[in-house]
Design a protein around this motif. Structure first.
Motif, PDB file in Angstrom:
ATOM      1  N   THR A 172      21.143  63.270  22.681  1.00  0.00           N
ATOM      2  CA  THR A 172      21.114  61.820  22.555  1.00  0.00           C
ATOM      3  C   THR A 172      19.752  61.249  22.925  1.00  0.00           C
ATOM      4  OG1 THR A 172      22.106  59.749  23.325  1.00  0.00           O
ATOM      5  CG2 THR A 172      22.007  61.551  24.914  1.00  0.00           C
ATOM      6  N   MET A 173      19.359  60.208  22.203  1.00  0.00           N
ATOM      7  CA  MET A 173      18.166  59.448  22.543  1.00  0.00           C
ATOM      8  C   MET A 173      18.543  58.131  23.222  1.00  0.00           C
ATOM      9  SD  MET A 173      15.632  61.360  21.714  1.00  0.00           S
ATOM     10  CE  MET A 173      16.678  62.762  22.148  1.00  0.00           C
ATOM     11  N   HIS A 174      19.795  58.028  23.677  1.00  0.00           N
ATOM     12  CA  HIS A 174      20.279  56.819  24.348  1.00  0.00           C
ATOM     13  C   HIS A 174      20.992  57.171  25.650  1.00  0.00           C
ATOM     14  CE1 HIS A 174      19.258  54.329  20.886  1.00  0.00           C
ATOM     15  NE2 HIS A 174      19.785  55.266  20.127  1.00  0.00           N
ATOM     16  N   PRO A 175      20.261  57.757  26.594  1.00  0.00           N
ATOM     17  CA  PRO A 175      20.910  58.132  27.855  1.00  0.00           C
ATOM     18  C   PRO A 175      21.407  56.926  28.642  1.00  0.00           C
ATOM     19  CG  PRO A 175      18.523  58.335  28.027  1.00  0.00           C
ATOM     20  CD  PRO A 175      18.824  58.093  26.584  1.00  0.00           C
ATOM     21  N   GLU A 176      20.846  55.746  28.361  1.00  0.00           N
ATOM     22  CA  GLU A 176      21.282  54.552  29.078  1.00  0.00           C
ATOM     23  C   GLU A 176      22.733  54.205  28.769  1.00  0.00           C
ATOM     24  OE1 GLU A 176      20.132  53.197  25.057  1.00  0.00           O
ATOM     25  OE2 GLU A 176      19.199  54.541  26.530  1.00  0.00           O
ATOM     26  N   LYS A 177      23.254  54.672  27.638  1.00  0.00           N
ATOM     27  CA  LYS A 177      24.652  54.412  27.283  1.00  0.00           C
ATOM     28  C   LYS A 177      25.620  55.195  28.162  1.00  0.00           C
ATOM     29  CE  LYS A 177      24.047  53.555  22.298  1.00  0.00           C
ATOM     30  NZ  LYS A 177      24.472  54.044  20.952  1.00  0.00           N
ATOM     31  N   ILE A 178      25.133  56.266  28.737  1.00  0.00           N
ATOM     32  CA  ILE A 178      26.011  57.209  29.428  1.00  0.00           C
ATOM     33  C   ILE A 178      26.226  56.817  30.885  1.00  0.00           C
ATOM     34  CG2 ILE A 178      26.241  59.633  30.105  1.00  0.00           C
ATOM     35  CD1 ILE A 178      24.350  60.113  27.569  1.00  0.00           C
ATOM     36  N   GLY A 179      25.184  56.295  31.491  1.00  0.00           N
ATOM     37  CA  GLY A 179      25.255  55.959  32.914  1.00  0.00           C
ATOM     38  C   GLY A 179      24.378  56.889  33.725  1.00  0.00           C
ATOM     39  N   ASN A 180      23.509  56.302  34.524  1.00  0.00           N
ATOM     40  CA  ASN A 180      22.544  57.092  35.280  1.00  0.00           C
ATOM     41  C   ASN A 180      23.199  58.020  36.293  1.00  0.00           C
ATOM     42  OD1 ASN A 180      20.504  55.778  33.871  1.00  0.00           O
ATOM     43  ND2 ASN A 180      20.184  54.228  35.457  1.00  0.00           N
ATOM     44  N   GLU A 181      24.423  57.695  36.697  1.00  0.00           N
ATOM     45  CA  GLU A 181      25.084  58.493  37.726  1.00  0.00           C
ATOM     46  C   GLU A 181      25.508  59.870  37.212  1.00  0.00           C
ATOM     47  OE1 GLU A 181      28.417  56.330  35.585  1.00  0.00           O
ATOM     48  OE2 GLU A 181      26.355  55.887  36.227  1.00  0.00           O
ATOM     49  N   TYR A 182      25.545  60.045  35.890  1.00  0.00           N
ATOM     50  CA  TYR A 182      26.068  61.303  35.360  1.00  0.00           C
ATOM     51  C   TYR A 182      25.120  62.480  35.565  1.00  0.00           C
ATOM     52  CZ  TYR A 182      30.514  59.857  33.450  1.00  0.00           C
ATOM     53  OH  TYR A 182      31.814  59.448  33.323  1.00  0.00           O
ATOM     54  N   GLY A 183      23.855  62.223  35.816  1.00  0.00           N
ATOM     55  CA  GLY A 183      22.971  63.331  36.148  1.00  0.00           C
ATOM     56  C   GLY A 183      23.424  64.026  37.416  1.00  0.00           C
ATOM     57  N   GLY A 184      23.628  63.235  38.461  1.00  0.00           N
ATOM     58  CA  GLY A 184      24.097  63.794  39.728  1.00  0.00           C
ATOM     59  C   GLY A 184      25.488  64.394  39.621  1.00  0.00           C
ATOM     60  N   LEU A 185      26.368  63.736  38.856  1.00  0.00           N
ATOM     61  CA  LEU A 185      27.728  64.253  38.682  1.00  0.00           C
ATOM     62  C   LEU A 185      27.717  65.592  37.940  1.00  0.00           C
ATOM     63  CD1 LEU A 185      29.613  60.949  37.739  1.00  0.00           C
ATOM     64  CD2 LEU A 185      29.775  62.233  39.888  1.00  0.00           C
ATOM     65  N   TYR A 221      13.862  72.460  36.081  1.00  0.00           N
ATOM     66  CA  TYR A 221      12.729  72.487  35.155  1.00  0.00           C
ATOM     67  C   TYR A 221      12.901  71.344  34.169  1.00  0.00           C
ATOM     68  CZ  TYR A 221      10.117  73.679  30.935  1.00  0.00           C
ATOM     69  OH  TYR A 221       9.300  73.620  29.836  1.00  0.00           O
ATOM     70  N   ASP A 222      11.868  70.504  34.025  1.00  0.00           N
ATOM     71  CA  ASP A 222      11.881  69.415  33.050  1.00  0.00           C
ATOM     72  C   ASP A 222      11.179  69.864  31.776  1.00  0.00           C
ATOM     73  OD1 ASP A 222      13.151  67.849  34.904  1.00  0.00           O
ATOM     74  OD2 ASP A 222      11.398  66.631  35.396  1.00  0.00           O
ATOM     75  N   LYS A 223      11.817  69.632  30.648  1.00  0.00           N
ATOM     76  CA  LYS A 223      11.306  70.055  29.347  1.00  0.00           C
ATOM     77  C   LYS A 223       9.862  69.595  29.159  1.00  0.00           C
ATOM     78  CE  LYS A 223      12.791  69.820  24.476  1.00  0.00           C
ATOM     79  NZ  LYS A 223      13.784  69.152  23.581  1.00  0.00           N
ATOM     80  N   ARG A 224       8.991  70.547  28.900  1.00  0.00           N
ATOM     81  CA  ARG A 224       7.552  70.236  28.784  1.00  0.00           C
ATOM     82  C   ARG A 224       7.229  69.581  27.449  1.00  0.00           C
ATOM     83  NH1 ARG A 224       3.368  68.337  28.699  1.00  0.00           N
ATOM     84  NH2 ARG A 224       1.308  69.299  28.886  1.00  0.00           N
ATOM     85  N   HIS A 225       7.821  70.100  26.371  1.00  0.00           N
ATOM     86  CA  HIS A 225       7.494  69.614  25.031  1.00  0.00           C
ATOM     87  C   HIS A 225       8.648  68.770  24.506  1.00  0.00           C
ATOM     88  CE1 HIS A 225       4.965  73.210  25.601  1.00  0.00           C
ATOM     89  NE2 HIS A 225       4.057  72.472  24.993  1.00  0.00           N
ATOM     90  N   THR A 226       8.526  67.470  24.662  1.00  0.00           N
ATOM     91  CA  THR A 226       9.552  66.565  24.151  1.00  0.00           C
ATOM     92  C   THR A 226       9.405  66.449  22.636  1.00  0.00           C
ATOM     93  OG1 THR A 226       8.073  64.750  24.771  1.00  0.00           O
ATOM     94  CG2 THR A 226       9.877  65.259  26.271  1.00  0.00           C
ATOM     95  N   PHE A 227      10.535  66.362  21.949  1.00  0.00           N
ATOM     96  CA  PHE A 227      10.579  66.489  20.497  1.00  0.00           C
ATOM     97  C   PHE A 227      10.217  65.156  19.835  1.00  0.00           C
ATOM     98  CE2 PHE A 227      13.320  67.251  16.553  1.00  0.00           C
ATOM     99  CZ  PHE A 227      12.361  68.055  15.958  1.00  0.00           C
ATOM    100  N   THR A 228       8.942  65.026  19.452  1.00  0.00           N
ATOM    101  CA  THR A 228       8.445  63.748  18.935  1.00  0.00           C
ATOM    102  C   THR A 228       9.109  63.362  17.614  1.00  0.00           C
ATOM    103  OG1 THR A 228       6.587  64.934  17.916  1.00  0.00           O
ATOM    104  CG2 THR A 228       6.215  63.959  20.088  1.00  0.00           C
ATOM    105  N   LEU A 229       9.543  64.336  16.810  1.00  0.00           N
ATOM    106  CA  LEU A 229      10.169  64.039  15.536  1.00  0.00           C
ATOM    107  C   LEU A 229      11.427  63.188  15.710  1.00  0.00           C
ATOM    108  CD1 LEU A 229       9.884  64.618  12.472  1.00  0.00           C
ATOM    109  CD2 LEU A 229      11.391  66.590  12.809  1.00  0.00           C
ATOM    110  N   ALA A 230      12.109  63.361  16.843  1.00  0.00           N
ATOM    111  CA  ALA A 230      13.316  62.586  17.133  1.00  0.00           C
ATOM    112  C   ALA A 230      13.051  61.436  18.102  1.00  0.00           C
ATOM    113  CB  ALA A 230      14.393  63.494  17.704  1.00  0.00           C
ATOM    114  N   GLY A 231      11.806  61.277  18.531  1.00  0.00           N
ATOM    115  CA  GLY A 231      11.481  60.222  19.487  1.00  0.00           C
ATOM    116  C   GLY A 231      11.807  60.568  20.925  1.00  0.00           C
ATOM    117  N   GLU A 232      12.000  61.851  21.214  1.00  0.00           N
ATOM    118  CA  GLU A 232      12.325  62.244  22.584  1.00  0.00           C
ATOM    119  C   GLU A 232      11.204  61.884  23.552  1.00  0.00           C
ATOM    120  OE1 GLU A 232      13.973  66.198  25.030  1.00  0.00           O
ATOM    121  OE2 GLU A 232      12.931  66.450  23.111  1.00  0.00           O
ATOM    122  N   ASP A 233       9.972  61.911  23.063  1.00  0.00           N
ATOM    123  CA  ASP A 233       8.826  61.579  23.910  1.00  0.00           C
ATOM    124  C   ASP A 233       8.839  60.137  24.377  1.00  0.00           C
ATOM    125  OD1 ASP A 233       8.406  61.097  21.084  1.00  0.00           O
ATOM    126  OD2 ASP A 233       6.368  60.491  21.598  1.00  0.00           O
TER     127      ASP A 233
END
Length: 258
Positions: free
Chosen positions: A51-64, A108-120
């Protein structure tokens, strides 16, 4: 005693932007693991899809999600690795957690974000590689698009296992197959790719093609189905081929800057 690492590759569909449904789904997949496993791999963004819309999910779900991974690692008595959208200090990262059987973890945080999908534009890129020492193996975890960048994966530290968790779509699957094998050969290390299957809400189809290659590029595992596959990695095998074929000793010397 021979050092070996038993790996389970959970190649699965992912429910779109629904962490709770994915917790239930992957709990069932883990319960179905039928062989002994030291390391269990889950796909990239296994609780949400790519997803390119993590804000829809809720920030708390990372910790969960991290809590869920720690619980499952302890229950299964195995390390567990997969990536997820993680919110921290005002930004999101596509973050992989490598959770040990005692609940401790590395990230580990992904080093190469996928610009074709706007991940960057959505996820902050990582700046450091991760090497985990586990069960007598040095393991280098990476994420999906990182596979296209051999310098980032170059084996300058004599790691034994390189793995990628991914959402790699069908239109470019030939590159996935080719590059996984290339990373194994050029780094004289086991190379594992764990992809998802199914179709996401954007219409992209994911054909699996999860695979394991040894340090000479021999394919040990390959799968196109929604299933869990297994591989046993042998440290002695790596040591033998590296002594016989000293290609890594001729590698170029360089440092990486970010």
């Amino acid at each position: 005693m021979e050092e070996k690492l038993q790996v389970a590759l959970v190649q699965s569909e992912v429910v779109w932007e629904n962490p709770d449904a994915n917790f239930e789904h992957f709990s069932q997949q883990l319960d179905k693991i039928s062989k002994a496993a030291d390391l269990i791999l889950l796909p990239e963004m296994f609780t949400t899809g790519f997803t390119m819309h993590p804000e829809k999910i809720g920030n708390e779900y990372g910790g969960l999600t991290l809590d869920w991974m720690r619980q499952k690692a302890i229950e299964k008595k195995a390390a567990l690795a997969g990536s997820l959208p993680f919110y921290e200090n005002g930004s999101h990262a596509n973050r992989l957690f490598f959770v040990l059987p005692d609940g401790n973890y590395y990230q580990y945080d992904k080093r190469h974000t996928f610009t074709l999908a706007g991940e960057d534009k959505v996820y902050k890129a990582g700046a450091e590689r991760l090497i985990v020492s586990y069960k007598g193996f040095k393991i280098c975890p990476m994420i999906c698009y990182d596979l296209r960048f051999p310098v980032w994966a170059r084996n300058t530290v004599d790691y034994d296992v390189l793995f990628y968790v991914a959402n790699w779509p069908k239109p470019r699957i030939a590159a996935w197959d080719t590059l996984l094998k290339a990373r194994a050969i050029e780094n004289m290390a086991y190379c594992i790719g764990l992809n998802r299957v199914g179709t996401d809400e954007t219409g992209l189809e994911y054909p699996g093609h999860s695979a394991v290659y040894d340090g000479l590029g021999e394919q040990l595992v390959f799968s196109m189905d929604a299933e869990t596959r297994y591989a046993t990695l042998h440290k002695e095998h790596l040591e033998t081929i590296r002594k016989q074929l000293r290609f890594l000793e001729d590698r170029d010397q360089f440092t990486l800057s970010t």
